[in-house]
Design an enzyme around this catalytic site. Structure first.
Site, PDB file in Angstrom:
ATOM      1  N   CYS A  43      -7.368   8.881   5.648  1.00 54.20           N
ATOM      2  CA  CYS A  43      -6.282   7.900   5.549  1.00 54.20           C
ATOM      3  C   CYS A  43      -6.436   7.028   6.775  1.00 54.20           C
ATOM      4  O   CYS A  43      -6.604   7.544   7.891  1.00 54.20           O
ATOM      5  CB  CYS A  43      -4.924   8.588   5.550  1.00 54.20           C
ATOM      6  SG  CYS A  43      -3.553   7.417   5.714  1.00 54.20           S
ATOM      7  N   THR A  44      -6.377   5.718   6.568  1.00 49.75           N
ATOM      8  CA  THR A  44      -6.696   4.818   7.687  1.00 49.75           C
ATOM      9  C   THR A  44      -5.597   4.775   8.753  1.00 49.75           C
ATOM     10  O   THR A  44      -5.794   4.212   9.823  1.00 49.75           O
ATOM     11  CB  THR A  44      -6.999   3.404   7.156  1.00 49.75           C
ATOM     12  OG1 THR A  44      -5.899   2.956   6.350  1.00 49.75           O
ATOM     13  CG2 THR A  44      -8.254   3.407   6.317  1.00 49.75           C
ATOM     14  N   HIS A  45      -4.452   5.392   8.468  1.00 51.09           N
ATOM     15  CA  HIS A  45      -3.423   5.512   9.508  1.00 51.09           C
ATOM     16  C   HIS A  45      -3.722   6.649  10.496  1.00 51.09           C
ATOM     17  O   HIS A  45      -3.201   6.666  11.607  1.00 51.09           O
ATOM     18  CB  HIS A  45      -2.059   5.818   8.885  1.00 51.09           C
ATOM     19  CG  HIS A  45      -1.370   4.647   8.266  1.00 51.09           C
ATOM     20  ND1 HIS A  45      -1.836   4.011   7.152  1.00 51.09           N
ATOM     21  CD2 HIS A  45      -0.222   4.005   8.621  1.00 51.09           C
ATOM     22  CE1 HIS A  45      -1.002   3.027   6.825  1.00 51.09           C
ATOM     23  NE2 HIS A  45      -0.022   3.008   7.702  1.00 51.09           N
ATOM     24  N   TYR A  82       2.269   3.623   0.495  1.00 54.96           N
ATOM     25  CA  TYR A  82       1.843   3.735  -0.897  1.00 54.96           C
ATOM     26  C   TYR A  82       1.609   5.197  -1.306  1.00 54.96           C
ATOM     27  O   TYR A  82       1.540   5.511  -2.493  1.00 54.96           O
ATOM     28  CB  TYR A  82       0.504   3.018  -1.092  1.00 54.96           C
ATOM     29  CG  TYR A  82       0.532   1.511  -1.223  1.00 54.96           C
ATOM     30  CD1 TYR A  82       1.663   0.755  -0.946  1.00 54.96           C
ATOM     31  CD2 TYR A  82      -0.611   0.835  -1.627  1.00 54.96           C
ATOM     32  CE1 TYR A  82       1.649  -0.629  -1.064  1.00 54.96           C
ATOM     33  CE2 TYR A  82      -0.637  -0.545  -1.759  1.00 54.96           C
ATOM     34  CZ  TYR A  82       0.494  -1.277  -1.477  1.00 54.96           C
ATOM     35  OH  TYR A  82       0.463  -2.643  -1.606  1.00 54.96           O
ATOM     36  N   GLY A  83       1.416   6.064  -0.312  1.00 49.09           N
ATOM     37  CA  GLY A  83       0.867   7.413  -0.535  1.00 49.09           C
ATOM     38  C   GLY A  83       1.548   8.263  -1.590  1.00 49.09           C
ATOM     39  O   GLY A  83       0.906   9.040  -2.274  1.00 49.09           O
ATOM     40  N   CYS A  97      -7.830   1.087   2.640  1.00 47.05           N
ATOM     41  CA  CYS A  97      -6.738   2.014   2.351  1.00 47.05           C
ATOM     42  C   CYS A  97      -7.281   3.028   1.349  1.00 47.05           C
ATOM     43  O   CYS A  97      -7.765   2.641   0.269  1.00 47.05           O
ATOM     44  CB  CYS A  97      -5.578   1.232   1.742  1.00 47.05           C
ATOM     45  SG  CYS A  97      -4.207   2.251   1.173  1.00 47.05           S
ATOM     46  N   ASN A  98      -7.222   4.294   1.703  1.00 43.44           N
ATOM     47  CA  ASN A  98      -7.761   5.322   0.804  1.00 43.44           C
ATOM     48  C   ASN A  98      -6.928   5.444  -0.467  1.00 43.44           C
ATOM     49  O   ASN A  98      -7.458   5.661  -1.551  1.00 43.44           O
ATOM     50  CB  ASN A  98      -7.797   6.672   1.521  1.00 43.44           C
ATOM     51  CG  ASN A  98      -8.858   6.693   2.591  1.00 43.44           C
ATOM     52  OD1 ASN A  98     -10.004   6.991   2.328  1.00 43.44           O
ATOM     53  ND2 ASN A  98      -8.494   6.329   3.827  1.00 43.44           N
ATOM     54  N   THR A  99      -5.610   5.310  -0.310  1.00 41.59           N
ATOM     55  CA  THR A  99      -4.731   5.469  -1.470  1.00 41.59           C
ATOM     56  C   THR A  99      -5.033   4.381  -2.504  1.00 41.59           C
ATOM     57  O   THR A  99      -5.169   4.662  -3.700  1.00 41.59           O
ATOM     58  CB  THR A  99      -3.256   5.394  -1.012  1.00 41.59           C
ATOM     59  OG1 THR A  99      -3.087   6.291   0.094  1.00 41.59           O
ATOM     60  CG2 THR A  99      -2.316   5.772  -2.122  1.00 41.59           C
ATOM     61  N   ASP A 122      -4.597  -3.457   3.482  1.00 37.91           N
ATOM     62  CA  ASP A 122      -4.036  -2.098   3.561  1.00 37.91           C
ATOM     63  C   ASP A 122      -2.553  -2.159   3.194  1.00 37.91           C
ATOM     64  O   ASP A 122      -1.934  -3.222   3.254  1.00 37.91           O
ATOM     65  CB  ASP A 122      -4.193  -1.508   4.969  1.00 37.91           C
ATOM     66  CG  ASP A 122      -3.652  -0.079   5.057  1.00 37.91           C
ATOM     67  OD1 ASP A 122      -4.027   0.744   4.203  1.00 37.91           O
ATOM     68  OD2 ASP A 122      -2.834   0.208   5.950  1.00 37.91           O
ATOM     69  N   SER A 123      -2.002  -0.997   2.869  1.00 36.17           N
ATOM     70  CA  SER A 123      -0.570  -0.947   2.583  1.00 36.17           C
ATOM     71  C   SER A 123       0.242  -1.340   3.825  1.00 36.17           C
ATOM     72  O   SER A 123       1.379  -1.780   3.687  1.00 36.17           O
ATOM     73  CB  SER A 123      -0.182   0.466   2.146  1.00 36.17           C
ATOM     74  OG  SER A 123      -0.512   1.388   3.162  1.00 36.17           O
ATOM     75  N   GLU A 129       4.122   4.705  10.563  1.00 31.99           N
ATOM     76  CA  GLU A 129       4.726   3.383  10.289  1.00 31.99           C
ATOM     77  C   GLU A 129       6.036   3.217  11.080  1.00 31.99           C
ATOM     78  O   GLU A 129       6.385   2.122  11.479  1.00 31.99           O
ATOM     79  CB  GLU A 129       4.989   3.193   8.790  1.00 31.99           C
ATOM     80  CG  GLU A 129       3.725   3.044   7.943  1.00 31.99           C
ATOM     81  CD  GLU A 129       3.170   1.608   7.878  1.00 31.99           C
ATOM     82  OE1 GLU A 129       3.955   0.657   7.791  1.00 31.99           O
ATOM     83  OE2 GLU A 129       1.932   1.461   7.900  1.00 31.99           O
TER      84      GLU A 129
HETATM   85  N1  DGL Z   1      -3.719   3.731   5.131  1.00 33.83           N
HETATM   86  C1  DGL Z   1      -3.435   4.192   3.811  1.00 33.83           C
HETATM   87  C2  DGL Z   1      -4.537   5.150   3.351  1.00 33.83           C
HETATM   88  O1  DGL Z   1      -5.647   5.066   3.883  1.00 33.83           O
HETATM   89  C3  DGL Z   1      -2.042   4.726   3.836  1.00 33.83           C
HETATM   90  C4  DGL Z   1      -1.478   4.905   2.547  1.00 33.83           C
HETATM   91  C5  DGL Z   1       0.018   4.792   2.463  1.00 33.83           C
HETATM   92  O2  DGL Z   1       0.527   3.667   2.519  1.00 33.83           O
HETATM   93  O3  DGL Z   1       0.636   5.834   2.253  1.00 33.83           O
HETATM   94  O4  DGL Z   1      -4.371   5.952   2.465  1.00 33.83           O
END
Ligand code: DGL
Length: 274
Positions: free
Chosen positions: A190-192, A40-41, A71-73, A8-9, A156
């Site tokens: 988004c996994t966050h 990363y978003g 990570c979805n992004t 993940d990011s 974060e």
């Molecule tokens: N957890 C990432 C996701 O699922 C976060 C992306 C990010 O770093 O902005 O998209």
């Protein structure tokens, strides 16, 4: 040691990793969070692709033939190019899977009204990946999306409990629900975001389901490993878990337990090849 790699990011993938380990505790795993370059978003396709590829290559070098982009992004912006262009050159036995398809396959089953709302990063929403994938599996579903560009930075920075953060979250949730009053299911794409679920819940009617994707992804990975014994038998089964971050180890250890539910010892790594 051959392990399953989870990328993940930053911290968010730990919510998916937690669900995977709960279901399949015996495998060896290596988690990599690119905290130094998160979030990363809001980054371009090219940048997310380049960063994700570096991290995937690092996990391959660490002994993971199978890597999950938790990570979805990264799944939206980098997965397809890595699968189609890079894997054939890197090695035919390597596999990279994302989180969008396994979620899109199943999410319609949670809705009675057939109206689903998606909350994600700007990158995930702009890619339209969920809309496109869900149209394959359940074309009858009406999908509305809303981007929440401030949510990952708030998580974060561990700043999501403040009144200001709650106002931002409330406004984003209300904008999604206003876009379609028949939404009865909200996907946290988004996994966050599962960390924010107790706050999101305060602004959503009780009749609306809020779905995190960890368990959906864990179920799908389990089914994948059953179907692909050539990949499954290559993974060691000692139940070892290693955690790496490109950022500060002390920060990672301090925050990661919140996402993973237990204390974590991490190591630092550099994914950029000199
Ligand atoms: N957890 C990432 C996701 O699922 C976060 C992306 C990010 O770093 O902005 O998209």
């Amino acid at each position: 040691m051959a392990s399953i790699g989870i990328f993940d990011s930053g911290y968010g993938g730990l919510t998916v990793f937690k669900a995977i380990v709960a279901k399949m505790p015996d495998y060896n795993y290596i988690y990599l969070g690119d905290n130094a370059r998160a979030p990363y978003g809001n980054r371009s396709f090219e940048t997310v692709y380049q960063y994700t590829l570096e991290c995937v290559q690092w996990l391959f070098d660490a002994g993971c033939d199978l890597v999950i982009l938790a990570c979805n992004t990264a799944s939206a912006k980098a997965l397809r190019t890595i699968q189609q262009n890079d894997l054939p050159k890197i090695g035919p036995e390597k596999r990279v899977l994302g989180v969008i398809r396994p979620t899109a396959e199943i999410i319609h089953q949670y809705s009675r009204t057939n109206h689903i709302g998606i909350l994600g990063t700007s990158g995930t929403v702009a890619s339209n990946s969920y809309v496109i994938e869900m149209a394959h599996f359940a074309p009858e579903i009406q999908v509305s999306q809303h981007a929440c560009p401030l949510w990952v930075p708030l998580v974060e920075a561990n700043a999501y409990q403040t009144d200001a953060a709650k106002l931002i979250i409330r406004s984003d949730v209300e904008q999604l629900l206003l876009a379609d009053k028949a939404i009865d299911t909200i996907l946290l794409a988004c996994t966050h975001y599962p960390i924010l679920k107790p706050i999101i819940q305060q602004f959503v009617p009780e009749s609306v389901n809020i779905i995190s994707q960890g368990e959906l992804v864990a179920d799908s990975l389990e089914a994948y490993l059953k179907r692909h014994s050539e990949t499954e038998t290559g993974v060691d089964r000692k139940g070892d878990m290693l955690f790496y971050t490109t950022g500060e180890v002390s920060d990672f250890e301090a925050h990661a337990s919140l996402f993973f539910g237990k204390d974590i010892k991490a190591q630092s790594c550099n994914v950029v090849k000199k």
